[in-house]
Write an enzyme that holds these catalytic residues in place. Sequence first.
Site, short mmCIF file in Angstrom:
data_model
loop_
_atom_site.label_atom_id
_atom_site.label_comp_id
_atom_site.label_asym_id
_atom_site.label_seq_id
_atom_site.Cartn_x
_atom_site.Cartn_y
_atom_site.Cartn_z
N ASN A 27 0.75 -1.22 -0.21
CA ASN A 27 0.01 0.09 0.11
C ASN A 27 0.86 1.43 -0.02
O ASN A 27 1.33 1.67 0.88
CB ASN A 27 -0.85 0.07 1.09
CG ASN A 27 -1.64 1.06 1.35
OD1 ASN A 27 -1.76 2.31 0.52
ND2 ASN A 27 -2.18 1.63 2.61
N TRP A 28 0.96 1.87 -1.13
CA TRP A 28 2.05 3.10 -1.16
C TRP A 28 1.64 4.43 -0.53
O TRP A 28 2.13 4.93 -0.51
CB TRP A 28 2.25 3.27 -2.70
CG TRP A 28 3.25 2.33 -3.35
CD1 TRP A 28 3.65 1.32 -2.72
CD2 TRP A 28 3.73 2.19 -4.73
NE1 TRP A 28 4.45 0.59 -3.78
CE2 TRP A 28 4.55 1.01 -5.11
CE3 TRP A 28 3.66 3.10 -5.76
CZ2 TRP A 28 5.28 0.83 -6.14
CZ3 TRP A 28 4.15 2.88 -7.09
CH2 TRP A 28 5.10 1.84 -7.16
N LYS A 29 0.25 4.32 -0.41
CA LYS A 29 -0.39 5.67 0.19
C LYS A 29 -0.06 6.77 -0.68
O LYS A 29 -0.04 6.63 -1.79
CB LYS A 29 0.15 5.76 1.78
CG LYS A 29 0.12 4.54 2.51
CD LYS A 29 0.48 4.76 3.91
CE LYS A 29 0.23 3.22 4.89
NZ LYS A 29 0.28 3.42 6.08
N HIS A 112 -9.34 1.39 4.96
CA HIS A 112 -7.93 1.49 5.80
C HIS A 112 -8.12 2.46 6.77
O HIS A 112 -8.88 3.36 6.82
CB HIS A 112 -6.76 2.01 4.57
CG HIS A 112 -5.29 2.10 5.27
ND1 HIS A 112 -5.18 3.01 5.95
CD2 HIS A 112 -4.33 1.17 4.97
CE1 HIS A 112 -3.68 2.75 6.32
NE2 HIS A 112 -3.38 1.67 6.08
N GLU A 114 -6.41 5.01 7.83
CA GLU A 114 -6.18 6.35 7.51
C GLU A 114 -7.53 6.79 6.87
O GLU A 114 -7.84 8.13 7.19
CB GLU A 114 -5.02 6.38 6.67
CG GLU A 114 -3.76 6.32 7.55
CD GLU A 114 -2.62 5.75 6.65
OE1 GLU A 114 -2.49 5.75 5.39
OE2 GLU A 114 -1.56 5.27 7.34
N GLU A 184 -5.10 -4.89 10.90
CA GLU A 184 -3.93 -3.58 11.00
C GLU A 184 -4.35 -3.02 12.15
O GLU A 184 -5.03 -2.06 12.19
CB GLU A 184 -4.09 -2.69 9.74
CG GLU A 184 -3.73 -3.21 8.49
CD GLU A 184 -3.17 -2.29 7.33
OE1 GLU A 184 -2.03 -2.50 6.98
OE2 GLU A 184 -3.66 -1.19 7.17
N GLY A 190 3.09 2.42 10.61
CA GLY A 190 3.79 3.72 10.41
C GLY A 190 4.68 3.95 11.77
O GLY A 190 5.21 4.83 11.61
N SER A 230 3.76 -2.03 10.00
CA SER A 230 5.31 -2.23 10.39
C SER A 230 5.62 -3.48 10.11
O SER A 230 6.70 -3.80 10.51
CB SER A 230 5.52 -1.77 11.80
OG SER A 230 5.17 -0.61 12.17
N GLY A 251 3.01 -0.98 4.27
CA GLY A 251 3.13 0.51 3.86
C GLY A 251 4.65 0.71 3.55
O GLY A 251 5.14 0.39 2.50
N GLY A 252 5.40 1.28 4.51
CA GLY A 252 6.66 1.79 4.16
C GLY A 252 7.72 0.79 3.52
O GLY A 252 8.37 1.33 2.47
P1 PGA Z 1 3.11 0.37 7.32
O1 PGA Z 1 1.87 0.45 6.89
O2 PGA Z 1 3.86 -0.72 6.98
O3 PGA Z 1 4.13 1.41 6.88
O4 PGA Z 1 3.08 0.35 8.96
C1 PGA Z 1 1.01 -0.31 6.74
C2 PGA Z 1 -0.39 0.06 6.34
O5 PGA Z 1 -0.83 1.06 6.57
O6 PGA Z 1 -1.01 -0.87 5.26
#
Ligand code: PGA
Length: 267
Positions: A27-29, A112, A114, A184, A190, A230, A251-252
């Site tokens: 997930n590149w956001k 998600h 966010e 999640e 993050g 993470s 994500g990251g």
């Molecule tokens: P993260 O993000 O791996 O950077 O913690 C995961 C996500 O929000 O899908």
Amino acid sequence: MDGWILKSVIVNIFIKKNMRKKIVAGNWKMNNDLSETETFLAELKEQVFPEDVELIVAPGFPNLYHSFQSVREHPVVIAAQNMHQAEKGAYTGEVSAGMLTSVGITTVILGHSERRAYFGETNELLAEKVNTARKNDMTVIFCVGEELADRKENTHFKLVENQLSESLFHLEEADWKNIVIAYEPVWAIGTGETATPEQAQEMHRFIREKIAARYSTELASGVSVLYGGSVNPGNAGELFAKEDVDGGLVGGAALKVDSFMAIANSF
Ligand code: PGA
């Protein structure tokens, strides 16, 4: 337990886990412009892909079509990170399911944390988005997960159960072939803080039990439940080794090909 029973329990667990699709989704956001997207995909296409793991990459909207075209000969699925619940109309700035499918995108991440936290997406609204996605024959990666306060108050199981039941449990059995769950925990996204493999397993099992109670054990054992928060090449192996953890939503660590592939090779 005598030896034979133990052996058949282990074989059964093995068969069930192997029935489900293993998935690693990036997930590149709101990261990666066109040239960064091109660089990532060019490098990705040179990789040797694990045969039994589905790889998904979710770039930003402007790069979806280009990404889809770029990897169409490769075993990589390009997904959207969100979409609107209406089929079309006066919703300035929004993107519909039909727009996505018309450019080859048939997988969407919904719910998600966010989106829930910054854009006010509720379980009820997400049920509408899920319905629209299914009407358009799209696969949904549906995110659930608690905030730190919920875990501290020990309400995390109830909260996740409500997220499932209010957004997904009206679906027909047949829809579940196209539903993937991503657990999640918000406190692990993050932050560099990961749920322990035991905490992940405990919630994944709970999710599967709730799906089994609403539908059937058979249906529940076929649903892939991903862990997110993470995930990195250092912790993916022990998370994915857990019985009910079928991969990750990353994500990251999905922004660079080497760490993304290292995670995909962690099963
Ligand atoms: P993260 O993000 O791996 O950077 O913690 C995961 C996500 O929000 O899908």
